[in-house]
Design an enzyme around this catalytic site. Structure first.
Site, PDB file in Angstrom:
ATOM      1  N   CYS A 140       0.955  -1.141  -0.003  1.00  0.00           N
ATOM      2  CA  CYS A 140       0.046  -0.037  -0.102  1.00  0.00           C
ATOM      3  C   CYS A 140       0.938   1.230  -0.172  1.00  0.00           C
ATOM      4  O   CYS A 140       1.440   1.624   0.951  1.00  0.00           O
ATOM      5  CB  CYS A 140      -1.106  -0.142   1.193  1.00  0.00           C
ATOM      6  SG  CYS A 140      -2.184   1.608   1.294  1.00  0.00           S
ATOM      7  N   CYS A 143      -0.453   4.113   2.247  1.00  0.00           N
ATOM      8  CA  CYS A 143      -0.285   3.844   3.640  1.00  0.00           C
ATOM      9  C   CYS A 143       1.280   4.345   3.964  1.00  0.00           C
ATOM     10  O   CYS A 143       1.541   4.734   5.033  1.00  0.00           O
ATOM     11  CB  CYS A 143      -0.480   2.544   3.944  1.00  0.00           C
ATOM     12  SG  CYS A 143      -2.061   1.856   3.556  1.00  0.00           S
ATOM     13  N   ASP A 144       2.192   3.603   3.189  1.00  0.00           N
ATOM     14  CA  ASP A 144       3.615   3.446   3.418  1.00  0.00           C
ATOM     15  C   ASP A 144       4.825   4.249   2.872  1.00  0.00           C
ATOM     16  O   ASP A 144       5.755   4.257   3.161  1.00  0.00           O
ATOM     17  CB  ASP A 144       4.078   2.009   3.542  1.00  0.00           C
ATOM     18  CG  ASP A 144       3.162   1.039   4.506  1.00  0.00           C
ATOM     19  OD1 ASP A 144       2.765   1.746   5.595  1.00  0.00           O
ATOM     20  OD2 ASP A 144       3.005   0.015   4.234  1.00  0.00           O
TER      21      ASP A 144
END
Ligand code: NDP
Length: 316
Positions: A140, A143-144
């Site tokens: 992701c 997300c990261d």
């Protein structure tokens, strides 16, 4: 063979942000929800490290902590959270029937499906090891990606997700290598053009990920050109996998309307499925947004839809 039978007014299947949020709302509406967690209590977020984009946590929070907090909040209002996997479903009967771990038969007036989706992985040994150690392997970018600001990263995949995530990463990272296994991309033309027009994305055609290097964290990725068999080591600190997701909806096949990938169809801006009293929330019905906060939002909608259904059918 079922050994126990139990009737539940509101059964929630799955324990990601969608399931727990549905549970919070359903419990507060006195639907006495029972939530079965599935095999990964807390869902996909338990496999991530820092979550910096969930509103309400200005300093960020780890995925596992966020999920523990959601669980505690659902339990505070009386949700019964139970460990168990739904293994079979008959949603066409009245009441609906769900079997847990082959051993428990549940009958339910309403079912909120929040079984999520699972990211697909390449299956390389070092990919699994570094992913489990939070060592720079992620599925992701949204997300990261932030953790690789100013660094070089690689992403594998050539669909819309990979193209979108590569362009997302290109805004944060110094350089993005896009590892594409064929000589063309599956992504829409518009997305391909965005990739082509981004100077710091380098597409490696006909390329496969041979290995990921690094003891504690990613230190490089070895790529093999399938036409020349040449190996090349990319000096990257982050490795993103965007080769698709699989919604966890197999047990509902043939009963619920789904698209060709297995994502459950919902009606308009609601969580209603083609079967009355059955609602689908979170990633099992969403291939577009797939964020914790959108899953949580749809979990809330699912509980409200279930409550209204029960009220209109005189069961609540
Ligand atoms: P897709 O299934 O569309 O694409 C997966 C990609 O990963 C393909 O390019 C495939 O290669 C590649 N791949 C699969 N397995 C491997 C492997 N083992 N090694 C290397 N590469 C591999 O998944 P997406 O997540 O990209 O998209 C899913 C759906 O969601 C699609 O319908 C997409 O259009 C949609 N979507 C829409 C968006 C939007 O509209 N904004 C954003 C994101 C997704 P190959 O092509 O060779 O098979």
């Amino acid at each position: 063979m079922a050994t126990t039978t139990e009737h539940i007014k509101c059964l929630i299947i799955g324990s990601g942000p969608a399931g727990y949020t549905a549970a919070i709302y359903a419990a507060r509406a006195d639907l006495k929800p029972v939530l079965y967690t599935g095999l990964t209590p807390g869902g996909q977020l338990t496999e991530t490290t820092e979550v910096d984009n969930f509103p309400g946590y200005p300093k960020g929070i780890t995925g596992p902590e966020l999920m523990e907090d959601m669980k505690a909040q659902a339990e505070r209002f009386g949700t019964q959270v139970r460990f168990g996997l739904a293994t079979k479903a008959d949603l066409t009967s009245t009441p609906k029937k769900i079997w847990i771990d082959e051993a428990i038969e549940i009958t339910a007036d309403t079912v909120i499906i929040s079984t999520g989706a699972s990211a697909k992985w390449l299956g390389l040994e070092n990919e699994t090891r570094l992913r489990m150690n939070a060592g720079g392997v992620s599925a992701c970018a949204v997300c990261d990606g932030f953790f690789y600001k100013g660094q070089d990263v690689a992403i594998v995949g050539a669909g819309d997700t990979a193209a979108e995530e590569a362009t997302y990463l290109s805004k944060l990272c110094k350089k993005v290598y896009m590892i594409v296994r064929r000589g063309e991309m599956r992504a829409s033309k518009a997305m391909q053009h965005r990739v082509e027009n981004t100077p710091n994305i380098e597409v490696l055609w006909h390329s496969e990920t041979h290995d990921i290097i690094g003891k504690e964290a990613v230190e490089g990725v070895v790529v093999k050109n399938s036409e020349t068999n040449e190996l090349r080591t990319l000096d990257v600190t982050g490795f993103f996998v965007a080769i698709g997701h699989k919604p966890n909806t197999d047990i509902f096949q043939g009963q619920l309307k789904m698209d060709e990938l297995g994502y459950i169809d919902v009606m308009g801006w609601s969580t209603k499925t083609n079967i009355e009293g059955v609602f689908a929330v979170g990633d099992c019905a969403d291939k577009t947004y797939r964020q914790a906060v959108t899953a949580a939002g749809s979990g809330c909608m699912g509980a409200l839809d279930a409550e209204r259904y029960l009220a209109s059918s005189g069961k609540h």
